[in-house]
Scaffold this motif. Structure first.
Motif, PDB file in Angstrom:
ATOM      1  N   VAL A   1       0.848  -1.184   0.000  1.00 55.58           N
ATOM      2  CA  VAL A   1       0.000   0.000   0.000  1.00 55.58           C
ATOM      3  C   VAL A   1       0.882   1.232   0.000  1.00 55.58           C
ATOM      4  N   GLY A   2       0.553   2.188  -0.821  1.00 53.09           N
ATOM      5  CA  GLY A   2       1.317   3.425  -0.896  1.00 53.09           C
ATOM      6  C   GLY A   2       2.198   3.505  -2.118  1.00 53.09           C
ATOM      7  N   ALA A   3       2.297   2.418  -2.866  1.00 52.83           N
ATOM      8  CA  ALA A   3       3.117   2.439  -4.072  1.00 52.83           C
ATOM      9  C   ALA A   3       2.414   3.129  -5.226  1.00 52.83           C
ATOM     10  N   ARG A   4       1.112   3.441  -5.057  1.00 52.41           N
ATOM     11  CA  ARG A   4       0.315   4.164  -6.055  1.00 52.41           C
ATOM     12  C   ARG A   4       0.134   3.376  -7.337  1.00 52.41           C
ATOM     13  N   THR A   5       0.322   2.042  -7.289  1.00 53.14           N
ATOM     14  CA  THR A   5       0.154   1.234  -8.506  1.00 53.14           C
ATOM     15  C   THR A   5      -0.831   0.102  -8.271  1.00 53.14           C
TER      16      THR A   5
ATOM     17  N   ILE B   1      -7.362   0.014   9.683  1.00 54.34           N
ATOM     18  CA  ILE B   1      -7.911   0.985   8.728  1.00 54.34           C
ATOM     19  C   ILE B   1      -7.095   2.272   8.749  1.00 54.34           C
ATOM     20  N   ALA B   2      -6.749   2.742   9.966  1.00 53.62           N
ATOM     21  CA  ALA B   2      -6.009   3.993  10.079  1.00 53.62           C
ATOM     22  C   ALA B   2      -4.643   3.892   9.421  1.00 53.62           C
ATOM     23  N   THR B   3      -3.976   2.772   9.617  1.00 53.26           N
ATOM     24  CA  THR B   3      -2.649   2.610   9.042  1.00 53.26           C
ATOM     25  C   THR B   3      -2.706   2.537   7.526  1.00 53.26           C
ATOM     26  N   THR B   4      -3.684   1.808   7.024  1.00 44.31           N
ATOM     27  CA  THR B   4      -3.786   1.636   5.575  1.00 44.31           C
ATOM     28  C   THR B   4      -4.163   2.940   4.874  1.00 44.31           C
ATOM     29  N   MET B   5      -5.078   3.692   5.462  1.00 42.51           N
ATOM     30  CA  MET B   5      -5.577   4.906   4.830  1.00 42.51           C
ATOM     31  C   MET B   5      -4.812   6.150   5.267  1.00 42.51           C
TER      32      MET B   5
ATOM     33  N   ALA C   1     -10.189   9.039  13.666  1.00 43.84           N
ATOM     34  CA  ALA C   1     -10.989   9.054  12.443  1.00 43.84           C
ATOM     35  C   ALA C   1     -11.401   7.643  12.035  1.00 43.84           C
ATOM     36  N   ALA C   2     -10.503   6.680  12.212  1.00 48.72           N
ATOM     37  CA  ALA C   2     -10.837   5.299  11.865  1.00 48.72           C
ATOM     38  C   ALA C   2     -11.907   4.745  12.802  1.00 48.72           C
ATOM     39  N   ARG C   3     -11.806   5.046  14.104  1.00 53.77           N
ATOM     40  CA  ARG C   3     -12.837   4.585  15.041  1.00 53.77           C
ATOM     41  C   ARG C   3     -14.188   5.215  14.715  1.00 53.77           C
ATOM     42  N   THR C   4     -14.179   6.486  14.333  1.00 52.11           N
ATOM     43  CA  THR C   4     -15.436   7.143  13.957  1.00 52.11           C
ATOM     44  C   THR C   4     -16.034   6.489  12.720  1.00 52.11           C
TER      45      THR C   4
END
Length: 627
Positions: free
Chosen positions: A6-10, A87-91, A97-100
């Motif tokens: 995740v984060g490689a933009r591909t 979720i928080a780490t991935t996004m 914000a992830a808990r919300t």
């Protein structure tokens, strides 16, 4: 499972590479403004759908990663926290914000599935979802949760526009109708938890927090802003900074002054004595709208409301369900409007209701010390009204009691929102509050205008329009109606009043000062007229300069206090008394051409809009007769 970085933009097809035509979007943003506005509306609906899909995905993760492990004891690192952290780490968002996101997703899935469908269909925008979820937390796990969900979804699907403030009062109203005890318990807990705290910050600054009942805070804020306004135009501080200085001056009883660089001989606001200002300042009025029956206390609930009728539940075993309970008649109540007045600085509450008005102790009768510690109250009540309790679906439920042994009304506190009937009675019981019903309980129409001036509405009509509109009627505006202007929808013709712009309930609407000026001097055309399907309700529209029509508020005082429907006003005088000429001025012999042409154009446009809207809402029946 293949590892994905995740984060490689591909890892996914960029949105920019998707087919815009398939998404219903123009190929480029370089389009004429009418098409751009259409695309904005379509994009907002798309954002709502994507947010709904995001909630769906989050709910799936909750079902897989949280629900099977809800009974494990991991303290702060429980399954919910671990899922939110994933979720928080991935996004790359914060854990909060992830808990919300997870909390809202589960609430929409389990508690508000019909509201979730409104989000999917673009009926409600994503920024309203947090409001709906947070204000329905007390119905979690209750039998009537499905009924509240249905009530809110039905209100959202009504034609019209929403502002955040209107959304809040709508949700609170729906919750209170199903379980007033939940609202009452929340208020009592909040009163017990009131506090004053100080938090030391950086750079030698600190923050104070005073948690008080809402009406107390509203009065205090009004006093602070009133003192903060005592400066000349050359004051260099921001409005927030002036309010902070004014608040400190009121607390410490020290002087407050303008910080402009002019000498004291040129600026009369250099030194403002707080005690003198409080003694001579007008009283602060906060308005509360309620029903007169709410002031007397709860009434027994209809028999059909004393059992759970939620469609999610089945009848109990060995229970005869062949007979249905008769629906109870609607309770008739009178509408009340209360005004509450306070001296400077205010220390007590203020009320207003749509059928009662209250006179308060005059400021002159109090000593300066009492003025600094006391708040006078005015209650203004507006009219006899019949409130019909919303009937729940006819599905027979599990027959379990839901606590609706009694039915209580609500109040609308300007600038605050919906308050419980117990809160209303607490405010009305204040010895400084005087209640004035609007009308005498008969069918006699109330006067619409002042006797000597047909342009000015009567006090009764003024209170009614503000109680009916609740907020500025411009789409999306949160300004309370009590703080705004009453605007003649069709421009009042002072020279020939019979030509239009009558001072009546249909002809007037509440607008904040900004939107009043925008309508008067801009190219926006507003209109309101009785709904052909329900003449007691109004259809409101705003026509943009490009000809697009936007519907007005979907939720008004009629929905909070249906008794407002029964209030009637007499017709304005057909032959008003002409205004005497001003001394030293000659009567103008030639009307202003631009003004008359502008008003004539707006009248024609309103007539065209009404005809077009009536054809949309009530198309003609061209079906041939069955013979």
């Amino acid at each position: 499972m293949a590892a994905v970085q995740v984060g490689a933009r591909t890892t996914a097809t960029p949105w920019a590479a998707l087919d815009h035509a398939a998404l219903g979007l123009p190929a480029t943003a370089d389009v004429p403004s009418p098409r751009a506005l259409d695309a904005l509306v379509h994009t907002a609906a798309g954002v709502a759908y994507l947010k709904w899909f995001e909630y769906q995905l989050a709910a799936v993760m909750h079902a897989e990663l949280v629900e099977p492990f809800e009974d494990e004891d991991r303290r702060e690192l429980d399954a919910f926290t671990r899922c939110a952290a994933t979720i928080a780490t991935t996004m790359s968002i914060t854990p909060f914000a992830a808990r919300t996101l997870l909390t809202d997703a589960v609430a929409l899935r389990d508690r508000l599935p019909l509201v979730a469908q409104c989000l999917r269909d673009g009926i409600v925008t994503p920024h309203h979802i947090r409001t709906i979820v947070s204000r329905t937390e007390l119905i979690e796990g209750q039998c009537y949760a499905a009924l509240v969900d249905a009530d809110i979804a039905a209100a959202l699907r009504k034609p019209g526009s929403w502002s955040p403030a209107r959304m809040e009062i709508m949700v609170d109203t729906m919750v209170h109708r199903r379980d007033p005890d939940a609202v009452r318990a929340r208020r009592e807990a909040a009163k017990r938890n009131r506090a004053f705290t100080v938090e030391t910050g950086r750079d030698g600054m600190a923050t104070t927090t005073d948690t008080r009942p809402a009406e107390d805070t509203a009065l205090a804020a009004a006093a602070v802003h009133r003192l903060a306004a005592q400066v000349c135009p050359k004051d260099t501080r921001s409005k927030a900074a002036r309010a902070s200085d004014a608040h400190y001056a009121l607390l410490t009883q020290t002087e407050f002054g303008c910080d402009c660089d002019r000498p004291i001989t040129d600026c009369r606001y250099k030194n403002v004595d707080v005690g003198t200002f409080a003694a001579t300042a007008p009283r602060i009025v906060i308005h509360l709208v309620t029903d007169t029956t709410t002031l007397t206390g709860p009434v027994p609930a209809p028999e059909s409301e004393r059992v759970c009728r939620s469609p999610q539940h089945l009848p109990r075993p060995n229970e005869d369900t062949s007979t249905s309970r008769p629906d109870a008649d609607d309770d008739a109540t009178d509408s009340v409007a209360v005004e509450r007045v306070a001296t400077e600085p205010p220390a007590t509450e203020s009320v207003a209701a749509d059928a009662v008005a209250v006179e308060s102790v005059s400021a002159e009768s109090l000593s300066p010390n009492e003025q600094n510690a006391e708040a006078d109250a005015d209650v203004d009540v507006s009219a006899d009204a019949t409130v019909a309790e919303d009937e729940a679906p006819s599905t027979r439920g599990c027959e379990e009691p839901v606590g609706l042994d009694t039915v209580d009304g609500v109040g609308f506190l300007a600038g605050i929102g919906i308050i419980s009937g117990a809160h209303v009675r607490d405010l009305a019981a204040d010895p400084r509050t005087v209640i004035r019903p609007l009308g005498d309980g008969t069918d006699t129409p109330l006067p619409a205008t002042q006797p000597s001036n047909p342009y000015r509405p009567s006090a009764a009509l003024d209170a009614y329009v503000r109680a009916r509109d609740l907020f500025c009627t411009w789409p999306g505006c949160n300004r309370p109606a009590w703080d705004g202007d009453l605007d003649h929808i069709t421009e009042y013709d002072h020279t020939h009043p019979e030509r239009g712009g009558r001072t009546s309930a249909t002809g007037l609407g509440a607008k904040c000062r900004f939107h009043h000026l925008l309508k008067t001097f801009g190219d926006f055309v507003d209109d309101q007229y009785p709904d052909p399907a329900d003449p007691s309700r109004l259809i409101r529209t705003i026509t943009l300069p490009d000809g697009r029509t936007v519907l007005g508020p979907a939720f008004t005082g009629h929905d909070v206090h249906p008794g407002l429907d029964t209030i009637a006003f007499g017709d304005p005088p057909d032959t008003p008394t002409p205004r005497p000429p001003r001394p030293g001025l000659t009567e103008r012999t030639r009307p202003a051409p631009r003004t008359e042409q502008k008003h004539a154009r707006r009248r024609q446009e309103r007539n065209r809009n009404r005809l077009r809207n009536s054809m949309k809402l009530h198309p003609p029946d061209d079906t041939p007769p069955p013979f």
